[in-house]
Design a protein around this motif. Structure first.
Motif, mmCIF file in Angstrom:
data_model
loop_
_atom_site.group_PDB
_atom_site.id
_atom_site.type_symbol
_atom_site.label_atom_id
_atom_site.label_comp_id
_atom_site.label_asym_id
_atom_site.label_seq_id
_atom_site.Cartn_x
_atom_site.Cartn_y
_atom_site.Cartn_z
ATOM 1 N N GLU A 1 -16.425 1.619 2.043
ATOM 2 C CA GLU A 1 -17.156 1.373 3.453
ATOM 3 C C GLU A 1 -17.408 -0.030 3.594
ATOM 4 N N ASP A 2 -16.773 -1.010 2.840
ATOM 5 C CA ASP A 2 -17.119 -2.491 2.862
ATOM 6 C C ASP A 2 -15.728 -3.390 3.141
ATOM 7 N N PRO A 3 -15.198 -3.446 4.276
ATOM 8 C CA PRO A 3 -14.080 -4.097 4.429
ATOM 9 C C PRO A 3 -14.331 -5.846 4.312
ATOM 10 N N ALA A 4 -15.479 -6.148 4.200
ATOM 11 C CA ALA A 4 -15.681 -7.311 4.001
ATOM 12 C C ALA A 4 -15.811 -7.953 2.635
ATOM 13 N N ALA A 5 -16.005 -6.809 1.648
ATOM 14 C CA ALA A 5 -15.690 -6.979 0.231
ATOM 15 C C ALA A 5 -14.224 -6.970 0.019
ATOM 16 N N LEU A 6 -13.560 -6.162 0.628
ATOM 17 C CA LEU A 6 -11.954 -6.147 0.433
ATOM 18 C C LEU A 6 -11.522 -7.422 0.894
ATOM 19 N N ALA A 7 -11.900 -8.101 2.011
ATOM 20 C CA ALA A 7 -11.389 -9.587 2.479
ATOM 21 C C ALA A 7 -11.816 -10.516 1.302
ATOM 22 N N ALA A 8 -13.024 -10.460 1.132
ATOM 23 C CA ALA A 8 -13.504 -11.375 0.160
ATOM 24 C C ALA A 8 -12.586 -11.688 -1.167
ATOM 25 N N CYS B 1 0.923 -1.043 -0.095
ATOM 26 C CA CYS B 1 -0.069 0.228 0.054
ATOM 27 C C CYS B 1 0.983 1.222 -0.116
ATOM 28 N N VAL B 2 1.154 1.923 -1.046
ATOM 29 C CA VAL B 2 1.800 3.303 -1.103
ATOM 30 C C VAL B 2 0.812 4.436 -0.985
ATOM 31 N N ALA B 3 0.695 5.185 0.331
ATOM 32 C CA ALA B 3 -0.175 6.120 0.428
ATOM 33 C C ALA B 3 0.127 6.917 1.790
ATOM 34 N N ALA B 4 0.088 8.089 1.736
ATOM 35 C CA ALA B 4 0.201 8.680 3.352
ATOM 36 C C ALA B 4 -0.738 8.200 4.349
ATOM 37 N N VAL B 5 -0.411 8.231 5.437
ATOM 38 C CA VAL B 5 -0.969 7.430 6.388
ATOM 39 C C VAL B 5 -1.898 8.309 7.031
ATOM 40 N N THR B 6 -3.140 8.499 6.552
ATOM 41 C CA THR B 6 -4.208 9.430 6.976
ATOM 42 C C THR B 6 -5.584 8.601 7.053
ATOM 43 N N PRO B 7 -6.683 9.187 7.504
ATOM 44 C CA PRO B 7 -7.983 8.692 7.584
ATOM 45 C C PRO B 7 -8.324 8.462 6.070
ATOM 46 N N ARG B 8 -8.089 9.413 5.266
ATOM 47 C CA ARG B 8 -8.681 9.394 3.736
ATOM 48 C C ARG B 8 -8.154 8.118 3.115
ATOM 49 N N LYS B 9 -6.713 7.861 3.385
ATOM 50 C CA LYS B 9 -6.561 6.746 2.666
ATOM 51 C C LYS B 9 -6.820 5.235 3.263
ATOM 52 N N GLY B 10 -7.566 5.214 4.457
ATOM 53 C CA GLY B 10 -8.286 4.292 4.876
ATOM 54 C C GLY B 10 -7.512 2.879 5.342
ATOM 55 N N ARG C 1 -8.729 -3.997 8.772
ATOM 56 C CA ARG C 1 -9.696 -4.705 9.441
ATOM 57 C C ARG C 1 -9.884 -5.745 8.263
ATOM 58 N N ALA C 2 -9.809 -5.474 7.014
ATOM 59 C CA ALA C 2 -9.782 -6.844 5.764
ATOM 60 C C ALA C 2 -8.819 -7.809 6.013
ATOM 61 N N LEU C 3 -7.450 -7.214 6.337
ATOM 62 C CA LEU C 3 -6.491 -8.260 6.297
ATOM 63 C C LEU C 3 -6.563 -9.111 7.578
ATOM 64 N N ALA C 4 -7.220 -8.462 8.777
ATOM 65 C CA ALA C 4 -7.476 -9.280 9.910
ATOM 66 C C ALA C 4 -8.531 -10.412 9.837
ATOM 67 N N ALA C 5 -9.275 -10.114 8.848
ATOM 68 C CA ALA C 5 -10.413 -11.249 8.484
ATOM 69 C C ALA C 5 -9.971 -12.412 7.640
ATOM 70 N N VAL C 6 -8.550 -12.111 7.190
ATOM 71 C CA VAL C 6 -8.172 -13.203 6.263
ATOM 72 C C VAL C 6 -6.764 -13.628 6.758
ATOM 73 N N ALA C 7 -6.567 -13.338 8.294
ATOM 74 C CA ALA C 7 -5.204 -13.566 8.812
ATOM 75 C C ALA C 7 -4.706 -15.002 8.701
#
Length: 393
Positions: free
Chosen positions: A335-342, A207-216, A222-228
């Motif tokens: 707004e859908d970490p579950a979709a990201l995890a899937a 992930c290449v992005a400034a670490v800010t809330p907008r970059k999520g 959360r998505a990665l934790a669901a596929v730990a």
């Protein structure tokens, strides 16, 4: 583009011989001057951003299309600067000669209409908007509304506005009620790089992005934790200084989910270190809430790396398609970490999916526009600025 620096304001260079696609090769050309007013931290390696990289790169490429930039970096906490920064910006603009062509970075210009608007009667001004001010995540509604109003006052006054994607053009026109004929697109380019060898073809996420809330990054976490249970590692490359509280929150979440050693906040990287990060990546991941374009996406594609990202703003444009129609990545609803995890689980579990995405990424790599296209589009906007600064284009 990550490693270049820009020339500060100084004497205009002597007439030069310029080259550029579409100008018939090398011809004698007297370069016209454009005064480029930008944030003071544009060269700060500790705070890299797509906007800063864009500003630096077009300074390098504009001379090929007839314009010599004279950079005027103005230090300050933009777009809500302290009095000293406001005074410095006012002085910078005041000292420019009547009729000068001026390109203002929107981060500097759009929060201070009381400084910028009076100068539009004597300067030929274009404003480059990297991100509408009110779109920054985490702003109080009253703050966002105030920034919106200030930005609107600036953009409705200047004769030309430049945005970095077709989506951003539509957004600015609709949101601020701008004349569509005065809003132009100059999308970021990309430098084709060697194909990334990756790590094992699947498990190294970047992930290449400034670490800010907008970059999520919290949503990605959360998505990665669901596929730990899957054997991934994720490196987040980006500045850590914009929102220390958010960074601290992420570190707490990493510990809480037991992901220490697997989810790394690596801080900013430039030059060879950033190139090495891309070279090791198997998949680019981005969980932004808002993006006007997404230069990290095209930087990944320029190395043949597929992308998994949120479907927001200009990201679909940056992702694009390969010449054969293949899509070099996957977009998921925001707004859908579950979709990201899937989709992450599918990436790991379906060899055909990985093969298809990698082939499309390599196809898209060959079709990416370079920075010369960006500079040519921007130069065209500057050429069309009205000779009478008080008259809209």
């Amino acid at each position: 583009m990550t490693g270049a620096t820009i020339d500060r304001a100084g004497p205009t260079r002597a007439p030069a011989r310029a080259t550029g696609p579409g100008n018939g090769g090398i011809i004698p050309m007297s370069l016209r001057t454009v005064h480029f007013v930008m944030p003071g931290g544009v060269d700060d390696p500790a705070a890299p951003s797509g906007g800063n990289a864009y500003d630096r790169r077009v300074c390098l490429d504009l001379p090929g299309f007839g314009w010599q930039p004279r950079a005027h970096p103005v230090p300050g906490d933009w777009p809500r600067p302290a009095p000293a920064a406001r005074t410095e910006l006012a002085r910078t603009l005041r000292e420019l000669p009547d009729g000068a062509v001026v390109l203002l970075d929107g981060l500097v210009a759009c929060g201070v209409p009381e400084i910028v608007v009076p100068e539009t009667g004597r300067l030929r001004v274009a404003v480059l908007v990297h991100l509408p001010l009110g779109d920054e995540t985490g702003l109080l509604p009253s703050v966002a509304a105030g920034l919106d109003a200030r930005e609107r006052a600036v953009l409705r006054t200047v004769p030309a506005v430049v945005a970095t994607s077709d989506w951003a053009v539509r957004r600015l026109v609709a949101h601020h009620g701008l004349d569509p004929d005065r809003v132009h697109v100059a999308a970021p380019g990309a430098d084709i790089a060697p194909l990334a060898p990756g790590t094992d073809g699947v498990s190294r996420l970047l992930c290449v992005a400034a670490v800010t809330p907008r970059k999520g990054q919290h949503r990605l976490l959360r998505a990665l934790a669901a596929v730990a249970d899957l054997p991934w590692t994720c490196v987040c490359v980006g500045g850590l200084g914009q929102d220390p509280e958010y960074v601290a929150h992420l570190r707490t979440l990493v510990e809480r989910h037991g992901l220490t050693g697997r989810f790394e906040l690596a801080g900013p990287r430039t030059g060879a270190a950033l190139d090495a990060s891309y070279a090791a990546a198997d998949l680019m991941v981005l969980a932004s809430y808002a993006e006007t374009y997404g230069m990290a996406v095209t930087e990944a594609l320029a190395r043949g790396i597929p992308v998994l990202a949120t479907d927001v703003g200009g990201l679909p444009e940056a992702l694009g398609r390969a010449p054969d129609g293949g899509v070099p990545g996957i977009l998921v609803p925001p707004e859908d970490p579950a979709a990201l995890a899937a989709e992450l689980r599918g990436w790991f579990g379906e060899t055909d999916v990985r093969r298809r995405l990698k082939a499309a990424a390599r196809g898209r790599r060959a079709a990416l526009h370079g920075w010369a296209t960006t500079a040519r589009n921007l130069a065209g906007v500057l050429r069309r600025l009205p000779a009478d600064p008080g008259r809209a284009a």
